[in-house]
Scaffold this active site. Structure first.
Site, PDB file in Angstrom:
ATOM      1  N   HIS A   1       5.891   8.397  -5.946  1.00 55.02           N
ATOM      2  CA  HIS A   1       6.503   9.515  -5.111  1.00 55.02           C
ATOM      3  C   HIS A   1       7.531  10.197  -5.845  1.00 55.02           C
ATOM      4  O   HIS A   1       7.856  11.407  -5.783  1.00 55.02           O
ATOM      5  CB  HIS A   1       6.795   9.183  -3.844  1.00 55.02           C
ATOM      6  CG  HIS A   1       7.987   8.564  -3.725  1.00 55.02           C
ATOM      7  ND1 HIS A   1       8.116   7.262  -3.376  1.00 55.02           N
ATOM      8  CD2 HIS A   1       9.390   8.887  -3.632  1.00 55.02           C
ATOM      9  CE1 HIS A   1       9.473   6.843  -3.302  1.00 55.02           C
ATOM     10  NE2 HIS A   1      10.262   7.793  -3.302  1.00 55.02           N
TER      11      HIS A   1
ATOM     12  N   ASP B   1       2.546   2.917  -4.545  1.00 53.30           N
ATOM     13  CA  ASP B   1       3.838   3.600  -5.090  1.00 53.30           C
ATOM     14  C   ASP B   1       4.327   3.263  -6.386  1.00 53.30           C
ATOM     15  O   ASP B   1       5.479   3.108  -6.535  1.00 53.30           O
ATOM     16  CB  ASP B   1       4.733   3.704  -3.643  1.00 53.30           C
ATOM     17  CG  ASP B   1       5.770   4.670  -4.025  1.00 53.30           C
ATOM     18  OD1 ASP B   1       5.270   5.893  -4.662  1.00 53.30           O
ATOM     19  OD2 ASP B   1       6.738   4.612  -3.082  1.00 53.30           O
TER      20      ASP B   1
ATOM     21  N   ASN C   1      17.578   6.842  -5.318  1.00 55.64           N
ATOM     22  CA  ASN C   1      17.383   5.503  -6.228  1.00 55.64           C
ATOM     23  C   ASN C   1      15.946   4.944  -5.966  1.00 55.64           C
ATOM     24  O   ASN C   1      15.573   4.000  -6.481  1.00 55.64           O
ATOM     25  CB  ASN C   1      18.232   4.559  -5.272  1.00 55.64           C
ATOM     26  CG  ASN C   1      19.827   4.581  -5.968  1.00 55.64           C
ATOM     27  OD1 ASN C   1      20.371   4.986  -5.404  1.00 55.64           O
ATOM     28  ND2 ASN C   1      19.979   3.611  -6.888  1.00 55.64           N
ATOM     29  N   SER C   2      15.102   5.710  -5.666  1.00 52.85           N
ATOM     30  CA  SER C   2      13.590   5.394  -5.756  1.00 52.85           C
ATOM     31  C   SER C   2      13.207   5.101  -7.007  1.00 52.85           C
ATOM     32  O   SER C   2      13.470   5.974  -8.069  1.00 52.85           O
ATOM     33  CB  SER C   2      12.623   6.479  -5.194  1.00 52.85           C
ATOM     34  OG  SER C   2      12.909   6.437  -3.678  1.00 52.85           O
TER      35      SER C   2
ATOM     36  N   ALA D   1      11.848   2.400  -0.513  1.00 55.03           N
ATOM     37  CA  ALA D   1      12.269   2.978   0.554  1.00 55.03           C
ATOM     38  C   ALA D   1      13.072   2.286   1.653  1.00 55.03           C
ATOM     39  O   ALA D   1      13.529   1.203   1.358  1.00 55.03           O
ATOM     40  CB  ALA D   1      10.872   2.996   1.569  1.00 55.03           C
TER      41      ALA D   1
ATOM     42  N   LEU E   1     -13.899  -6.958   0.202  1.00 55.59           N
ATOM     43  CA  LEU E   1     -14.660  -7.892   0.938  1.00 55.59           C
ATOM     44  C   LEU E   1     -15.969  -7.131   1.113  1.00 55.59           C
ATOM     45  O   LEU E   1     -17.139  -7.917   1.329  1.00 55.59           O
ATOM     46  CB  LEU E   1     -13.953  -8.334   2.250  1.00 55.59           C
ATOM     47  CG  LEU E   1     -12.898  -9.543   1.883  1.00 55.59           C
ATOM     48  CD1 LEU E   1     -12.456  -9.910   3.162  1.00 55.59           C
ATOM     49  CD2 LEU E   1     -13.566 -10.921   1.427  1.00 55.59           C
TER      50      LEU E   1
END
Length: 478
Positions: free
Chosen positions: A127, A157, A230-231, A248, A290
Site C-alpha cells: 500500500h 501487503d 512508518n508503513s 498497520a 485445497l
C-alpha cells in the site's frame, strides 16, 4: 549503588518506545501515508539520561541501532492523477480557461528496509507504493535513489523494490516463528515524514488474524506506537535482526489521532516467503489451494454434527481434481485444525490456505459423521483468473479474478471483473472493470473456482448480481 537488574533496565528502555506504520478507522484498513508537507509540530522537550548510575554504565540500544538504522529508508512516491473536470471538453470553457491543469501529482511517504545490500533489494508495504508512477528512497546518509519495482502481493501487503547504489547496509532476517509474547522489539521508520525515528516496545501477541480489511493475516501485535509514514519500516529484535515489517495499527479516531497501543507487523518469515516468490516468479506470488468451499458451523449445525462447540469449517463442496479431492475430503466433513492450527470457521481456513506455498503438505484434523479423522493434503496452485468466454458466450470479453483478500475480510464473497475488452459482448451488456459479482443464476459460489464450477450447465437466463462502488443491482447478460 548496586547495578540495576538487566530485565528492569530493559523494561525502562522499552517504556520510552513505540514504533509506527499506518492507522485504521473503524476496524482495520491501511490509510494513506503521511504527506511530505507534514503539519507543524510542537517543539519537543529535551532531556538526557546519565551515562552511568553509581559508576555502572546504563544499558543502551544505541550500539545495536548503529548497525540497523542505515538499512531503513524513507520511501517517496509520486502518482499522476487525472483531474475530473465536467467542462474539460467544452470548447468555450477551454478558450476561457486554457491554463487550468488537467492533472495533479499526488505524493506520499512511507518506509522500507534493505534486506540485501549486494542486490539492492528493499522490502516495503504494497500500500506504500500502490499506483505510484515514480518511487525513490532516501537512505539514512541522505542519498536519494530511484527505486525499481520488482513485484508486490496486495493480499499480504508486501512489495519488493531494487535500488542501485554503493555502500548499502542491510538487515538480516530472523526466524519470526521463534518470537514470544513479551519479547522486546524496536522499530525504525519515518513517521509523519519528520525523518528517521526509533521507538521500542514489546510483543503483545503473535498470530493475530480476523482483522477487517487487511488480507491474509498472521500479524505480530505490539503495544508500541504506530503512526502514518512508518508503513514498511523495520521491526527488529534486540540483536538487530528483522522480525517484521510494520504495516498497520488500530485507532477508532483515525490515522492522524496517533497510537493507542495496538500495532501490527508482518512476520519476517512470511515476508521472506513472499520476497523469494516475487524474485523467482517475475514479480508474481503463486498460492496453494485445497480446492473446496466451506461454511461456518452454527450452534444448530454443531448439535447435528456432534461437535462440543460451534467451530470449524464445514466442507460444502469439493472441486474435481483439487487437493481436497485427492486427500479424500468430502462434503459434510468438518475441518478442526490445519497443521495443528485451530480452525474456527471458513475465514480462518481461507486465511491459513492463503499463507501456504504450492506443494505444501497440510495435516488436517477432520470430524466425519461424528468420528475424528486425520487426512493429509498437498496444496495445488489456484487459478488467478478465468476468461468469461470459456464459461458462457454472454460473458465474452470479460476476465474474472479472485476477490482481493481485503474485500473478503470486509465481508464480501464472489469474484471481481478484472478487465472488459472494448466492443466485447460483456461490455455491450454493461459489465465493467472492478464490478464485484456476488451472485448469479448459474448457481452458488464463494470464489473463483466456485464461479467456474457454477457454469457446468449454462442457464437459460444469465443474471449477475453485482456491487459497483456503493451500489448493488442485477445485470442481465444477453
Amino acid at each position: 549503588m548496586r547495578p540495576l537488574p538487566t530485565l528492569l533496565t530493559l523494561a525502562l528502555a522499552a517504556a520510552f518506545g513505540g514504533f509506527a506504520a499506518t492507522a485504521i478507522r473503524e476496524g482495520l484498513q491501511t490509510p494513506a501515508e503521511a504527506s511530505p508537507a507534514a503539519a507543524a509540530l510542537p517543539l519537543p522537550t529535551t532531556g538526557a539520561l546519565p551515562a552511568s548510575v553509581g559508576g555502572q554504565p546504563v544499558p543502551s540500544l544505541a550500539p545495536m541501532l548503529q548497525r540497523v538504522t542505515p538499512a531503513v529508508v524513507s520511501v517517496h512516491t509520486k502518482q499522476t492523477v487525472r483531474i475530473r473536470n465536467p467542462f474539460a471538453n467544452d470548447p468555450f470553457f477551454r478558450r476561457m480557461f486554457p491554463n487550468i491543469p488537467q492533472e495533479r501529482i499526488n505524493e506520499s511517504l512511507g518506509s522500507g528496509v534493505i534486506i540485501d545490500a549486494k542486490n539492492g533489494y528493499v522490502l516495503t508495504n504494497h500500500h506504500v507504493i500502490e499506483g505510484a508512477d515514480e518511487v525513490s528512497v532516501t537512505l539514512a546518509d541522505g542519498r536519494t535513489i530511484k527505486a525499481d519495482f520488482v513485484g508486490s502481493d496486495p493480499d499480504t501487503d508486501i512489495a519488493l523494490m531494487r535500488v542501485q547504489a554503493q555502500n548499502l547496509s542491510a538487515i538480516s532476517l530472523a526466524d519470526s516463528d521463534a518470537l514470544r509474547v513479551g519479547d522486546f522489539v524496536v522499530a525504525v521508520g519515518n513517521p509523519f515524514g519528520i525523518g528517521q525515528t526509533v521507538t521500542s516496545g514489546i510483543v503483545s501477541a503473535v498470530g493475530r488474524s480476523g482483522l477487517r480489511g487487511l488480507g491474509y493475516q498472521n500479524f505480530i501485535q505490539t503495544d508500541a506506537s504506530i503512526n502514518p509514514g512508518n508503513s514498511g519500516g523495520a521491526l527488529v529484535n534486540l540483536n538487530g535482526e528483522l522480525i517484521g515489517i510494520n504495516t498497520a495499527s488500530f485507532n477508532p479516531q483515525g490515522s492522524m489521532a496517533g497510537n493507542i497501543g495496538l500495532g501490527f507487523a508482518i512476520p519476517a518469515n512470511l515476508a521472506r516467503n513472499i520476497k523469494d516468490q516475487l524474485i523467482a516468479n517475475n514479480g508474481v506470488v503463486r498460492r496453494g489451494s485445497l480446492g473446496l468451499e466451506s461454511q461456518d458451523v452454527t450452534p444448530q449445525l454443531a448439535t447435528g454434527l456432534k461437535l462440543g462447540e460451534p467451530r470449524g469449517a464445514l466442507v460444502s463442496r469439493v472441486f474435481a481434481g483439487s487437493a481436497a479431492a485427492a486427500a479424500g475430503l468430502k462434503p459434510g466433513d468438518v475441518i478442526l485444525t490445519a497443521n495443528g492450527q485451530r480452525v474456527d470457521g471458513r475465514d480462518a481456513l481461507r486465511n491459513f490456505e492463503g499463507l501456504q506455498a504450492i506443494g505444501s503438505k497440510i495435516a488436517l484434523d477432520v470430524l466425519r459423521d461424528g468420528q475424528p479423522l486425520q487426512l493429509t493434503a498437498s496444496l495445488r496452485e489456484q487459478a488467478k483468473a478465468v476468461a468469461g468466454g470459456e464459461l458462457d458466450a454472454r460473458l465474452g470479453g470479460a476476465t474474472f479474478a479472485e476477490l482481493p483478500e481485503r474485500l473478503r475480510q470486509s465481508g464480501f464473497s464472489g469474484v471481481v471483473v478484472e478487465s472488459v475488452a472494448r466492443g466485447s459482448r460483456a461490455e455491450k451488456n454493461d459489465l465493467r472493470k472492478d464490478d464485484v459479482i456476488v451472485a448469479a443464476t448459474s448457481g452458488q459460489f464463494d470464489d473463483l473456482p466456485g464461479f467456474r464450477a457454477s457454469f457446468t450447465r449454462a442457464p437459460a437466463q444469465l443474471v449477475l448480481r453485482i456491487v459497483r462502488g456503493n451500489r448493488r443491482g442485477d445485470l442481465q447478460m444477453q
